[in-house]
Design a protein around this motif. Structure first.
Motif, mmCIF file in Angstrom:
data_model
loop_
_atom_site.group_PDB
_atom_site.id
_atom_site.type_symbol
_atom_site.label_atom_id
_atom_site.label_comp_id
_atom_site.label_asym_id
_atom_site.label_seq_id
_atom_site.Cartn_x
_atom_site.Cartn_y
_atom_site.Cartn_z
ATOM 1 N N LEU A 198 0.830 -1.209 0.000
ATOM 2 C CA LEU A 198 0.000 0.000 0.000
ATOM 3 C C LEU A 198 0.861 1.255 0.000
ATOM 4 O O LEU A 198 0.548 2.227 -0.692
ATOM 5 C CB LEU A 198 -0.917 0.015 1.228
ATOM 6 N N SER A 199 1.941 1.243 0.767
ATOM 7 C CA SER A 199 2.802 2.429 0.807
ATOM 8 C C SER A 199 3.481 2.657 -0.540
ATOM 9 O O SER A 199 3.675 3.803 -0.950
ATOM 10 C CB SER A 199 3.836 2.311 1.928
ATOM 11 N N ASP A 200 3.806 1.589 -1.248
ATOM 12 C CA ASP A 200 4.367 1.740 -2.594
ATOM 13 C C ASP A 200 3.332 2.335 -3.549
ATOM 14 O O ASP A 200 3.650 3.185 -4.386
ATOM 15 C CB ASP A 200 4.862 0.402 -3.123
ATOM 16 N N ARG A 201 2.085 1.901 -3.419
ATOM 17 C CA ARG A 201 1.016 2.457 -4.262
ATOM 18 C C ARG A 201 0.773 3.923 -3.944
ATOM 19 O O ARG A 201 0.531 4.735 -4.841
ATOM 20 C CB ARG A 201 -0.267 1.645 -4.079
ATOM 21 N N VAL A 202 0.833 4.279 -2.656
ATOM 22 C CA VAL A 202 0.675 5.684 -2.265
ATOM 23 C C VAL A 202 1.783 6.519 -2.889
ATOM 24 O O VAL A 202 1.545 7.618 -3.397
ATOM 25 C CB VAL A 202 0.663 5.833 -0.727
ATOM 26 N N ASP A 203 2.997 5.991 -2.893
ATOM 27 C CA ASP A 203 4.129 6.713 -3.478
ATOM 28 C C ASP A 203 3.905 6.959 -4.972
ATOM 29 O O ASP A 203 4.198 8.047 -5.477
ATOM 30 C CB ASP A 203 5.417 5.919 -3.255
ATOM 31 N N GLU A 204 3.362 5.974 -5.683
ATOM 32 C CA GLU A 204 3.089 6.145 -7.109
ATOM 33 C C GLU A 204 2.019 7.206 -7.346
ATOM 34 O O GLU A 204 2.132 8.029 -8.255
ATOM 35 C CB GLU A 204 2.630 4.813 -7.712
ATOM 36 N N VAL A 205 0.975 7.192 -6.518
ATOM 37 C CA VAL A 205 -0.117 8.149 -6.686
ATOM 38 C C VAL A 205 0.350 9.564 -6.347
ATOM 39 O O VAL A 205 -0.079 10.529 -6.983
ATOM 40 C CB VAL A 205 -1.341 7.735 -5.832
ATOM 41 N N VAL A 206 1.245 9.696 -5.387
ATOM 42 C CA VAL A 206 1.784 11.015 -5.035
ATOM 43 C C VAL A 206 2.524 11.604 -6.227
ATOM 44 O O VAL A 206 2.411 12.796 -6.510
ATOM 45 C CB VAL A 206 2.713 10.916 -3.797
ATOM 46 N N LYS A 207 3.247 10.784 -6.945
ATOM 47 C CA LYS A 207 3.979 11.268 -8.118
ATOM 48 C C LYS A 207 3.043 11.724 -9.231
ATOM 49 O O LYS A 207 3.387 12.602 -10.014
ATOM 50 C CB LYS A 207 4.918 10.178 -8.638
ATOM 51 N N ILE A 251 -7.018 4.775 3.511
ATOM 52 C CA ILE A 251 -7.675 6.087 3.530
ATOM 53 C C ILE A 251 -6.826 7.119 2.799
ATOM 54 O O ILE A 251 -7.334 7.916 2.001
ATOM 55 C CB ILE A 251 -7.957 6.516 4.984
ATOM 56 N N SER A 252 -5.531 7.109 3.058
ATOM 57 C CA SER A 252 -4.625 8.051 2.390
ATOM 58 C C SER A 252 -4.613 7.838 0.883
ATOM 59 O O SER A 252 -4.620 8.799 0.114
ATOM 60 C CB SER A 252 -3.201 7.892 2.932
#
Length: 129
Positions: free
Chosen positions: A38-47, A104-105
């Protein structure tokens, strides 16, 4: 004094055990793999986010630090020696809560991405008129 045989005390198969017992049998690497993904996916979406970039970057930094801690916990749990036991119950609870917060994030950050596309589309229509 009569004692029960050992077979009568122990459960016969896993189906008689409650779900929490089966959940606890998972390796800690398996439990921590979901929040790490999930944290890897969050990192991709942030980019990919285009609106609220500063806020998204702040969330991305915090999630990056969290991901480093989760990976360190996996390394610690797998590198324990034979004589040292690793009590992982608190870590399982933390992983569950972290997963909820990362979901949620992720949903919030995806909205920032979508909103920017809608805004750009709206601006194009406005400019054409």
């Amino acid at each position: 004094m009569a004692t029960k045989p050992l077979a009568a005390i122990l459960p016969q198969n896993k189906q008689t055990q409650n779900p929490t017992t089966i959940e606890q049998e998972k390796q800690i690497e398996e439990v921590l793999s979901y929040p790490i993904l999930l944290s890897d996916r969050v990192d991709e979406v942030v980019k990919e986010a285009e609106s609220f970039k500063f806020e998204c970057l702040e969330v991305g930094k915090k999630v990056g630090n969290l991901c480093q801690m989760l990976r360190a916990a996996v390394r610690l749990s797998t590198s324990t020696t034979v004589g040292i036991s690793f009590y992982d119950c608190p870590l399982r609870r933390i992983a569950t809560e972290v997963s909820k917060n990362l979901e949620i994030s992720l949903a919030l950050l995806k909205k920032c991405k979508r909103r920017s596309k809608l805004y750009l589309h709206h601006q194009q229509i406005k400019n054409e008129v």
